[in-house]
Design a protein around this motif. Sequence first.
Motif, PDB file in Angstrom:
ATOM      1  N   MET A   1       0.822  -1.105  -0.016  1.00  0.00           N
ATOM      2  CA  MET A   1      -0.144  -0.006   0.100  1.00  0.00           C
ATOM      3  C   MET A   1       0.794   1.219   0.058  1.00  0.00           C
ATOM      4  SD  MET A   1      -2.909   1.107   2.734  1.00  0.00           S
ATOM      5  CE  MET A   1      -3.784   2.657   2.495  1.00  0.00           C
TER       6      MET A   1
ATOM      7  N   SER B   1       3.903   1.617  -1.213  1.00  0.00           N
ATOM      8  CA  SER B   1       4.423   1.618  -2.567  1.00  0.00           C
ATOM      9  C   SER B   1       3.629   2.048  -3.463  1.00  0.00           C
ATOM     10  CB  SER B   1       5.209   0.435  -2.917  1.00  0.00           C
ATOM     11  OG  SER B   1       6.030   0.030  -2.065  1.00  0.00           O
ATOM     12  N   ALA B   2       2.461   1.919  -3.477  1.00  0.00           N
ATOM     13  CA  ALA B   2       1.180   2.146  -4.388  1.00  0.00           C
ATOM     14  C   ALA B   2       0.870   3.648  -4.262  1.00  0.00           C
ATOM     15  CB  ALA B   2       0.103   1.216  -4.095  1.00  0.00           C
TER      16      ALA B   2
ATOM     17  N   VAL C   1      -4.024   5.514  -3.105  1.00  0.00           N
ATOM     18  CA  VAL C   1      -4.186   4.033  -3.758  1.00  0.00           C
ATOM     19  C   VAL C   1      -5.148   4.173  -4.896  1.00  0.00           C
ATOM     20  CG1 VAL C   1      -4.447   1.767  -3.693  1.00  0.00           C
ATOM     21  CG2 VAL C   1      -3.282   2.852  -1.765  1.00  0.00           C
ATOM     22  N   ALA C   2      -4.754   3.907  -6.136  1.00  0.00           N
ATOM     23  CA  ALA C   2      -5.880   3.991  -7.127  1.00  0.00           C
ATOM     24  C   ALA C   2      -6.753   2.844  -6.935  1.00  0.00           C
ATOM     25  CB  ALA C   2      -5.187   3.848  -8.392  1.00  0.00           C
TER      26      ALA C   2
ATOM     27  N   GLY D   1      -9.145   0.031  -8.199  1.00  0.00           N
ATOM     28  CA  GLY D   1      -8.765  -0.839  -9.098  1.00  0.00           C
ATOM     29  C   GLY D   1      -7.421  -1.514  -9.309  1.00  0.00           C
ATOM     30  N   SER D   2      -6.540  -0.764  -8.374  1.00  0.00           N
ATOM     31  CA  SER D   2      -4.979  -1.254  -8.539  1.00  0.00           C
ATOM     32  C   SER D   2      -5.032  -2.821  -7.757  1.00  0.00           C
ATOM     33  CB  SER D   2      -4.224  -0.396  -7.645  1.00  0.00           C
ATOM     34  OG  SER D   2      -4.806  -0.267  -6.302  1.00  0.00           O
ATOM     35  N   LEU D   3      -3.936  -3.398  -7.807  1.00  0.00           N
ATOM     36  CA  LEU D   3      -3.847  -4.662  -7.122  1.00  0.00           C
ATOM     37  C   LEU D   3      -3.975  -4.387  -5.752  1.00  0.00           C
ATOM     38  CD1 LEU D   3      -3.095  -7.585  -7.266  1.00  0.00           C
ATOM     39  CD2 LEU D   3      -0.671  -6.801  -7.282  1.00  0.00           C
ATOM     40  N   VAL D   4      -3.568  -3.504  -4.959  1.00  0.00           N
ATOM     41  CA  VAL D   4      -3.717  -3.228  -3.773  1.00  0.00           C
ATOM     42  C   VAL D   4      -5.093  -3.064  -3.170  1.00  0.00           C
ATOM     43  CG1 VAL D   4      -3.150  -2.087  -1.537  1.00  0.00           C
ATOM     44  CG2 VAL D   4      -1.306  -2.301  -3.495  1.00  0.00           C
ATOM     45  N   ALA D   5      -5.996  -2.192  -4.358  1.00  0.00           N
ATOM     46  CA  ALA D   5      -7.232  -2.122  -3.823  1.00  0.00           C
ATOM     47  C   ALA D   5      -8.155  -3.410  -4.120  1.00  0.00           C
ATOM     48  CB  ALA D   5      -7.944  -0.951  -4.712  1.00  0.00           C
TER      49      ALA D   5
ATOM     50  N   ASN E   1       1.456   6.839  -6.657  1.00  0.00           N
ATOM     51  CA  ASN E   1       0.419   7.577  -7.400  1.00  0.00           C
ATOM     52  C   ASN E   1       0.476   8.821  -6.842  1.00  0.00           C
ATOM     53  OD1 ASN E   1      -0.796   5.533  -9.139  1.00  0.00           O
ATOM     54  ND2 ASN E   1      -1.251   4.352  -7.295  1.00  0.00           N
TER      55      ASN E   1
END
Length: 105
Positions: free
Chosen positions: A44, A46-47, A55-56, A58-62, A51
């Motif tokens: 999270m 790093s994302a 955290v965007a 639709g991102s992998l973290v989301a 950004n």
Amino acid sequence: MDRVTAASVTGCAVGAVALAPVALWAVGFTSAGIAAGSYAAGMMSSAAIANGGGVAAGSLVAVLQSAGAAGLPVVANVAVASAGAATGWLTSKLARTKTDKENTE
């Protein structure tokens, strides 16, 4: 498909679906949010840095946090089961090949 292969395919498919939520929890994607100090927290961070502070959607973290909080959607369960089934099939075939090779020597 013989019984051993069928059992391996089925067992791995069911096991993968059952263990996917455990794996999410283990890396820090929990129903209460991302666990402090976890691998998920590092992802999270790093994302967010990449950004500009957020955290965007639709991102992998989301997506992983959503799955950790609400569980995997049906489509994800089908994908996880398919990967587990493929792993079970491959494992069964590799084990059978090794056993056949040992029996012919």
